[in-house]
Each structure stands twice: as C-alpha cells, then as structure tokens.
Design a protein around this motif. Structure first.
Motif, short mmCIF file in Angstrom:
data_model
loop_
_atom_site.label_atom_id
_atom_site.label_comp_id
_atom_site.label_asym_id
_atom_site.label_seq_id
_atom_site.Cartn_x
_atom_site.Cartn_y
_atom_site.Cartn_z
N MET A 155 0.83 -1.20 0.00
CA MET A 155 0.00 0.00 0.00
C MET A 155 0.86 1.25 0.00
N LEU A 156 1.85 1.31 0.89
CA LEU A 156 2.70 2.49 0.98
C LEU A 156 3.44 2.74 -0.34
N GLU A 157 3.99 1.67 -0.91
CA GLU A 157 4.75 1.80 -2.14
C GLU A 157 3.86 2.22 -3.31
N MET A 158 2.71 1.56 -3.47
CA MET A 158 1.86 1.81 -4.61
C MET A 158 1.21 3.20 -4.54
N ARG A 159 0.76 3.60 -3.38
CA ARG A 159 0.10 4.90 -3.28
C ARG A 159 1.10 6.02 -3.48
N TRP A 160 2.31 5.85 -2.97
CA TRP A 160 3.32 6.88 -3.16
C TRP A 160 3.74 6.95 -4.63
N SER A 161 4.04 5.83 -5.23
CA SER A 161 4.54 5.83 -6.60
C SER A 161 3.46 6.25 -7.60
N HIS A 162 2.18 6.00 -7.28
CA HIS A 162 1.09 6.38 -8.17
C HIS A 162 0.47 7.74 -7.80
N GLU A 163 1.11 8.42 -6.86
CA GLU A 163 0.71 9.79 -6.48
C GLU A 163 -0.76 9.87 -6.09
N LYS A 164 -1.15 9.01 -5.16
CA LYS A 164 -2.53 9.02 -4.66
C LYS A 164 -2.53 9.59 -3.23
N ALA A 165 -3.45 10.49 -2.99
CA ALA A 165 -3.51 11.17 -1.70
C ALA A 165 -3.66 10.17 -0.56
N THR A 166 -2.78 10.30 0.42
CA THR A 166 -2.78 9.38 1.56
C THR A 166 -2.55 10.17 2.84
N ILE A 167 -3.43 9.95 3.81
CA ILE A 167 -3.27 10.56 5.13
C ILE A 167 -3.16 9.44 6.15
N ILE A 168 -2.05 9.39 6.84
CA ILE A 168 -1.82 8.36 7.86
C ILE A 168 -1.80 9.03 9.22
N THR A 169 -2.52 8.44 10.18
CA THR A 169 -2.47 8.94 11.55
C THR A 169 -1.83 7.88 12.44
N SER A 170 -1.13 8.35 13.47
CA SER A 170 -0.47 7.42 14.38
C SER A 170 -0.12 8.14 15.68
N ASN A 171 -0.10 7.37 16.77
CA ASN A 171 0.39 7.91 18.03
C ASN A 171 1.91 7.95 18.06
N LEU A 172 2.54 7.30 17.07
CA LEU A 172 4.00 7.19 17.02
C LEU A 172 4.57 8.01 15.88
N THR A 173 5.78 8.51 16.07
CA THR A 173 6.48 9.19 14.98
C THR A 173 6.88 8.15 13.93
N PRO A 174 7.19 8.58 12.71
CA PRO A 174 7.63 7.62 11.69
C PRO A 174 8.85 6.81 12.13
N GLN A 175 9.78 7.47 12.83
CA GLN A 175 10.98 6.76 13.27
C GLN A 175 10.66 5.68 14.30
N ALA A 176 9.64 5.92 15.11
CA ALA A 176 9.26 4.94 16.14
C ALA A 176 8.36 3.85 15.59
N VAL A 177 7.58 4.16 14.57
CA VAL A 177 6.61 3.19 14.08
C VAL A 177 7.26 2.09 13.24
N GLY A 178 8.40 2.40 12.58
CA GLY A 178 9.08 1.40 11.75
C GLY A 178 9.42 0.14 12.51
N PRO A 179 10.18 0.24 13.63
CA PRO A 179 10.51 -0.95 14.42
C PRO A 179 9.28 -1.61 15.03
N ARG A 180 8.23 -0.84 15.26
CA ARG A 180 7.00 -1.42 15.79
C ARG A 180 6.35 -2.33 14.77
N ILE A 181 6.46 -1.97 13.49
CA ILE A 181 5.83 -2.73 12.43
C ILE A 181 6.64 -3.96 12.06
N SER A 182 7.97 -3.83 12.05
CA SER A 182 8.82 -4.94 11.62
C SER A 182 10.07 -5.04 12.48
#
Length: 214
Positions: A155-182
């Motif tokens: 989803m992240l790759e396709m929406r970014w590469s195809h320039e589709k509007a995406t709004i993501i909300t999170s209690n975590l910063t991007p730097q903190a959410v990466g290790p949380r996901i994987s």
C-alpha cells in the motif's frame, strides 16, 4: 446558470446542462455516501462537525499542511491520543471528495482482522490502492502478521509511486513506528523512508475525546 436560477428568472435552460449538473450532484453524493460508510459510526460526525478552534489554534502547521494538500499529497499526522488527528484527516477527505475524488477510511486493527480472514480463505480485505484518497488510521497500533505486513508495505509503495492522496495517523512518529511494524531493521528502515517521503506533522494538545479527563 444553475437550475434554480432558471426557475427563479423563468429563463430557458439548456437541458443537457441540467442533466450534467444533476449527474454531477448524484455522483458527488455517491462518493460521500461511500466514504461515510467506510467510517466507524463515532467518526461519521467528524465529516460534518468542524474541528475544535483550540485544536486548529494549537496546531497551525498541521492545519497549513492539510490546506495545502493536493490530490497527490502524502501526509503523516502523529500525536497523542485525542489531539484531533482523525478529525482533521476526515475533514480533509471531505474537502477532496467535494473536488471530485473518492475517499476511504481504514482503521488498522479492523483492517488487520480483515487481512487475517482473507489469509484464512475468507473475503478479500478492502483495497487500499483503489480510492483516490485514503485515510489509514492508527498506524502502529497493532503489530502485523507477515501477510499483513506485505499488504501494508505494498500500500505504501503503490500509493506513493502512483501519487494518490494518503493521510496516515499514528500515536507514534515515523521513526518509532518502523521498528513497531517490523523486527527486520532493513524493512523497518524502508517503511520509515516511505513515511518520511511526504510530510510528517506532529500535533499537540489535550485529549479532546468526550469524557476524557481534563
């Protein structure tokens, strides 16, 4: 000239123009109805309720980022629970729907449940690629399975590469959410890179949810 103006002035109207306006109005309502159907009941009121003035006053950067967002934009809203991330995201989706775009809301926990059911042979989870505008709510709330991680990364790759509007909300910063996901550092770094490729904005403020302690 609008249909109402024709009636008020008793002026002949172009039937084709009337048909186009009626069809456009029907299509706009269908887009809005589909978006509202994707929202949990509690969040549907956000589509018609203005964001609290104190939230806007405290978070001028987030407000500016949303106002400047284009149909190709990628925005990451982070902050503590109840500061207004989801409300702001829903209101922006409504603005884009009015401009002629489709929109869909996806809650991460519910989405992962649908993905798990799909993996077990159930109905496919909703497409996160199809809508013009996607709100992905509460990223990092739940650790994904390997199958869910593949779909999230796609989803992240396709929406970014195809320039589709995406709004993501999170209690975590991007730097903190990466290790949380994987747990894989390389995968986590790739996710953070994609999340940071757009604009990341932190929200501040008190918990504004009804019944929250002051």
């Amino acid at each position: 000239m609008s249909l109402y103006a024709c009636i008020e002035r008793d002026t002949p109207c172009d039937p084709n123009e009337i048909d186009r306006r009626v069809e456009a109005g029907i299509a706009a309502q269908q887009r809005m109805d589909a978006f509202l159907a994707s929202l949990p009941p509690r969040y549907r009121r956000y589509a018609t309720t203005p964001v609290a003035p104190e939230v806007l006053a405290t978070n001028t950067k987030a407000r500016a980022a949303l106002q400047a967002m284009t149909p190709q934009g990628f925005l990451y809203l982070t902050g503590d629970p109840g500061v207004g991330k989801t409300h702001l995201a829903v209101r922006q989706a409504v603005n884009l729907i009015r401009e002629g775009f489709s929109a869909q809301f996806v809650d991460e926990v519910e989405y992962f449940e649908r993905v798990f059911a799909e993996f077990g042979g159930g109905r496919p989870a909703p497409s996160l690629i199809a809508p013009d505008v996607l709100i992905y709510d509460d990223l990092g709330k739940q650790k994904p399975s390997d199958f869910a991680l593949q779909k999230l990364y796609h989803m992240l790759e396709m929406r970014w590469s195809h320039e589709k509007a995406t709004i993501i909300t999170s209690n975590l910063t991007p730097q903190a959410v990466g290790p949380r996901i994987s747990d894989d550092p390389a995968v986590a770094a790739s996710i953070v890179s994609r999340l940071m490729a757009g604009q990341a904005v932190g929200l501040r403020g008190a918990d504004n949810r009804p019944g929250s302690a002051v």
